[in-house]
Design a protein around this motif. Structure first.
Motif, PDB file in Angstrom:
ATOM      1  N   GLY A  21       0.677   7.560  49.036  1.00 54.12           N
ATOM      2  CA  GLY A  21      -0.680   6.757  48.708  1.00 54.12           C
ATOM      3  C   GLY A  21      -0.103   6.460  47.213  1.00 54.12           C
ATOM      4  O   GLY A  21      -0.623   5.417  46.467  1.00 54.12           O
ATOM      5  N   SER A  22       1.174   6.577  46.373  1.00 51.94           N
ATOM      6  CA  SER A  22       1.986   6.020  45.250  1.00 51.94           C
ATOM      7  C   SER A  22       2.507   4.614  45.520  1.00 51.94           C
ATOM      8  O   SER A  22       3.671   4.600  46.176  1.00 51.94           O
ATOM      9  N   LYS A  23       2.587   3.863  44.114  1.00 48.46           N
ATOM     10  CA  LYS A  23       3.093   3.204  44.891  1.00 48.46           C
ATOM     11  C   LYS A  23       4.816   3.014  43.959  1.00 48.46           C
ATOM     12  O   LYS A  23       5.652   2.147  44.096  1.00 48.46           O
ATOM     13  N   VAL A  24       4.707   3.696  43.159  1.00 46.19           N
ATOM     14  CA  VAL A  24       6.438   4.439  42.843  1.00 46.19           C
ATOM     15  C   VAL A  24       7.579   5.348  43.695  1.00 46.19           C
ATOM     16  O   VAL A  24       7.191   6.079  44.558  1.00 46.19           O
ATOM     17  N   SER A  25       8.548   4.097  43.653  1.00 47.37           N
ATOM     18  CA  SER A  25       9.615   5.273  45.353  1.00 47.37           C
ATOM     19  C   SER A  25       9.009   6.615  44.655  1.00 47.37           C
ATOM     20  O   SER A  25       9.301   7.522  43.978  1.00 47.37           O
ATOM     21  N   SER A  26      10.147   6.580  45.710  1.00 47.55           N
ATOM     22  CA  SER A  26      10.672   8.082  45.967  1.00 47.55           C
ATOM     23  C   SER A  26      11.536   8.628  44.860  1.00 47.55           C
ATOM     24  O   SER A  26      12.631   7.874  44.516  1.00 47.55           O
ATOM     25  N   LYS A  27      11.493   9.851  44.611  1.00 45.50           N
ATOM     26  CA  LYS A  27      12.517  10.456  43.913  1.00 45.50           C
ATOM     27  C   LYS A  27      13.742  11.928  44.449  1.00 45.50           C
ATOM     28  O   LYS A  27      13.549  13.048  44.431  1.00 45.50           O
ATOM     29  N   THR A  28      15.277  11.582  44.080  1.00 51.90           N
ATOM     30  CA  THR A  28      16.280  11.743  44.869  1.00 51.90           C
ATOM     31  C   THR A  28      16.105  13.580  44.197  1.00 51.90           C
ATOM     32  O   THR A  28      16.355  12.899  42.795  1.00 51.90           O
ATOM     33  N   HIS A  29      17.180  13.746  44.628  1.00 51.04           N
ATOM     34  CA  HIS A  29      17.653  15.315  43.631  1.00 51.04           C
ATOM     35  C   HIS A  29      18.809  15.848  44.388  1.00 51.04           C
ATOM     36  O   HIS A  29      19.588  15.439  44.816  1.00 51.04           O
ATOM     37  N   GLY A  30      19.365  16.202  42.864  1.00 48.54           N
ATOM     38  CA  GLY A  30      20.783  16.415  42.541  1.00 48.54           C
ATOM     39  C   GLY A  30      22.144  14.281  42.390  1.00 48.54           C
ATOM     40  O   GLY A  30      21.405  13.743  42.821  1.00 48.54           O
ATOM     41  N   ILE A  31      22.750  15.356  42.812  1.00 50.19           N
ATOM     42  CA  ILE A  31      23.910  14.073  42.771  1.00 50.19           C
ATOM     43  C   ILE A  31      24.598  14.194  44.195  1.00 50.19           C
ATOM     44  O   ILE A  31      25.376  15.550  44.221  1.00 50.19           O
ATOM     45  N   LEU A  32      24.991  13.007  44.234  1.00 51.70           N
ATOM     46  CA  LEU A  32      25.971  12.667  45.991  1.00 51.70           C
ATOM     47  C   LEU A  32      26.964  13.047  45.637  1.00 51.70           C
ATOM     48  O   LEU A  32      27.947  11.607  44.824  1.00 51.70           O
ATOM     49  N   GLU A  33      28.358  13.270  46.562  1.00 53.58           N
ATOM     50  CA  GLU A  33      29.944  13.038  45.556  1.00 53.58           C
ATOM     51  C   GLU A  33      29.577  11.475  45.973  1.00 53.58           C
ATOM     52  O   GLU A  33      30.646  11.249  45.870  1.00 53.58           O
ATOM     53  N   GLU A  34      29.174  11.114  46.938  1.00 56.02           N
ATOM     54  CA  GLU A  34      29.530   9.542  47.186  1.00 56.02           C
ATOM     55  C   GLU A  34      28.277   7.982  46.486  1.00 56.02           C
ATOM     56  O   GLU A  34      28.604   6.776  46.231  1.00 56.02           O
ATOM     57  N   SER A  35      28.482   8.593  45.044  1.00 60.44           N
ATOM     58  CA  SER A  35      27.443   8.267  43.862  1.00 60.44           C
ATOM     59  C   SER A  35      28.521   7.163  43.126  1.00 60.44           C
ATOM     60  O   SER A  35      29.659   8.108  43.020  1.00 60.44           O
ATOM     61  N   GLY A  36      28.304   6.339  43.057  1.00 65.68           N
ATOM     62  CA  GLY A  36      29.234   5.232  42.670  1.00 65.68           C
ATOM     63  C   GLY A  36      29.977   4.627  42.770  1.00 65.68           C
ATOM     64  O   GLY A  36      30.487   3.496  42.754  1.00 65.68           O
ATOM     65  N   TRP A  37      29.812   4.470  44.801  1.00 68.22           N
ATOM     66  CA  TRP A  37      30.179   3.422  45.443  1.00 68.22           C
ATOM     67  C   TRP A  37      29.000   2.222  45.764  1.00 68.22           C
ATOM     68  O   TRP A  37      27.912   2.575  45.422  1.00 68.22           O
ATOM     69  N   GLU A  38      29.303   1.543  45.960  1.00 70.77           N
ATOM     70  CA  GLU A  38      29.505   0.443  45.446  1.00 70.77           C
ATOM     71  C   GLU A  38      29.395  -0.675  46.955  1.00 70.77           C
ATOM     72  O   GLU A  38      30.681  -0.674  47.580  1.00 70.77           O
ATOM     73  N   VAL A  39      28.699  -0.613  48.358  1.00 70.69           N
ATOM     74  CA  VAL A  39      28.683  -0.902  49.626  1.00 70.69           C
ATOM     75  C   VAL A  39      27.750  -2.240  49.560  1.00 70.69           C
ATOM     76  O   VAL A  39      26.450  -2.379  49.569  1.00 70.69           O
ATOM     77  N   THR A  40      28.680  -3.396  50.377  1.00 67.66           N
ATOM     78  CA  THR A  40      28.257  -4.455  49.915  1.00 67.66           C
ATOM     79  C   THR A  40      28.190  -4.620  51.879  1.00 67.66           C
ATOM     80  O   THR A  40      29.501  -4.428  52.566  1.00 67.66           O
ATOM     81  N   VAL A  41      27.180  -4.825  52.648  1.00 72.67           N
ATOM     82  CA  VAL A  41      26.796  -4.925  53.812  1.00 72.67           C
ATOM     83  C   VAL A  41      26.546  -6.445  54.430  1.00 72.67           C
ATOM     84  O   VAL A  41      25.694  -7.629  53.991  1.00 72.67           O
ATOM     85  N   ALA A  42      27.748  -6.991  55.109  1.00 66.52           N
ATOM     86  CA  ALA A  42      27.590  -8.544  55.264  1.00 66.52           C
ATOM     87  C   ALA A  42      27.455  -8.098  57.225  1.00 66.52           C
ATOM     88  O   ALA A  42      28.280  -8.269  57.903  1.00 66.52           O
ATOM     89  N   ASP A  43      26.428  -9.486  57.496  1.00 66.13           N
ATOM     90  CA  ASP A  43      26.240  -9.800  58.599  1.00 66.13           C
ATOM     91  C   ASP A  43      27.310 -10.687  58.937  1.00 66.13           C
ATOM     92  O   ASP A  43      27.574 -11.521  58.823  1.00 66.13           O
ATOM     93  N   THR A  44      28.574 -10.784  59.615  1.00 67.81           N
ATOM     94  CA  THR A  44      29.858 -11.836  60.279  1.00 67.81           C
ATOM     95  C   THR A  44      29.612 -11.674  61.692  1.00 67.81           C
ATOM     96  O   THR A  44      30.306 -12.439  62.142  1.00 67.81           O
TER      97      THR A  44
END
Length: 257
Positions: A79-102
């Motif tokens: 019911g809150s407009k605030v987005s969810s909060k995740t816990h912990g740090i993923l090994e993939e943290s820092g990845w930058e992923v551009t998804v392009a429809d080609t």
């Protein structure tokens, strides 16, 4: 350095798994094969990815859009407009992923051509979203820089699908080798390209045909020979084999141990 991942093909020879999802999203050890490929590049310090989608690209878009929530514990206040909060740090943290429809029907060269604005004017790497290898990415880049040409392709010697017999004139078998390694070399992907390679590409080009042929004719294509592990996932048997290797803790491509 940006990594272009070709993830838009139909995967018709793996129809059991690709009817509802693209082949790069078929799991190996519970993770998409695409994730395994990205982990290899990330291990060598390259975390800026451009994923070229086509067939069932929505599956890939959703996977990365929801990646953090689907791979972490999270808290959400209903019911809150605030987005969810995740816990912990993923090994993939820092990845930058551009998804392009080609495009659903676009060929490999056309997919690379269509993300040229995301790539920019720097050296970049490119590979297929369905082949696992223990290529030393750092050594590959050093090799590419050493020769000064526009393109490097990683070459491997495939294993024969059949056992090989050596016989004398009477038919007596002198030697038997079960699925030996071939003497020839094939394209395994894991390309390194200079931005001028876009001069060889177009919206409808097939990377492995005219662009590669013309680069070779112009003396701008060099092969990096890889004698280690390489295995594409083209069939159900190959998918099962890769999963068995992972489950047995015998996955040579897992360089991020």
């Amino acid at each position: 350095m940006r990594i272009v991942l070709l993830a838009g093909g139909l995967g018709t020879r793996l129809r059991e798994e690709t009817e509802f999802r693209p082949k790069p999203m078929v799991p190996v050890g519970g993770k998409p094969i695409l994730w395994h490929i990205m982990k290899t590049f990330a291990f060598h310090g390259h975390q800026d990815f451009i994923v070229c989608t086509g067939y069932r690209g929505d599956y890939i878009r959703q996977y990365f859009h929801e990646f953090e929530a689907m791979n972490s514990d999270f808290t959400v206040k209903i019911g809150s407009k605030v987005s969810s909060k995740t816990h912990g740090i993923l090994e993939e943290s820092g990845w930058e992923v551009t998804v392009a429809d080609t495009g659903a029907e676009t060929m490999t060269g056309g997919r690379v051509f269509r993300v040229r604005d995301y790539v920019g004017k720097e050296t970049f790497m490119c590979t297929y979203g369905d082949g696992l290898a223990d290529v030393n990415i750092s050594d590959l880049l050093k090799f590419h820089k050493s020769h000064g040409k526009l393109a490097t392709v990683t070459a491997v010697r495939p294993v024969s699908r059949f056992g090989v017999l050596e016989m004398d004139e009477s038919g007596a078998v002198q030697s038997f080798q079960e699925k030996p390694q071939s003497d020839g070399w094939i394209n395994a992907g894991y390309f390194v390209f200079e931005p001028k390679v876009f001069d060889y590409l177009g919206p409808n080009s097939i990377l492995e045909r005219e662009p590669m042929a013309n680069l070779a004719k112009d003396g701008q294509l060099v092969a990096y020979k890889h004698d280690g592990f390489f295995q594409p996932m083209d069939t159900y048997r190959e998918m099962s084999m890769l999963n068995e290797m992972w489950d047995a803790n015998n996955a040579p491509w897992k360089v991020w141990k």
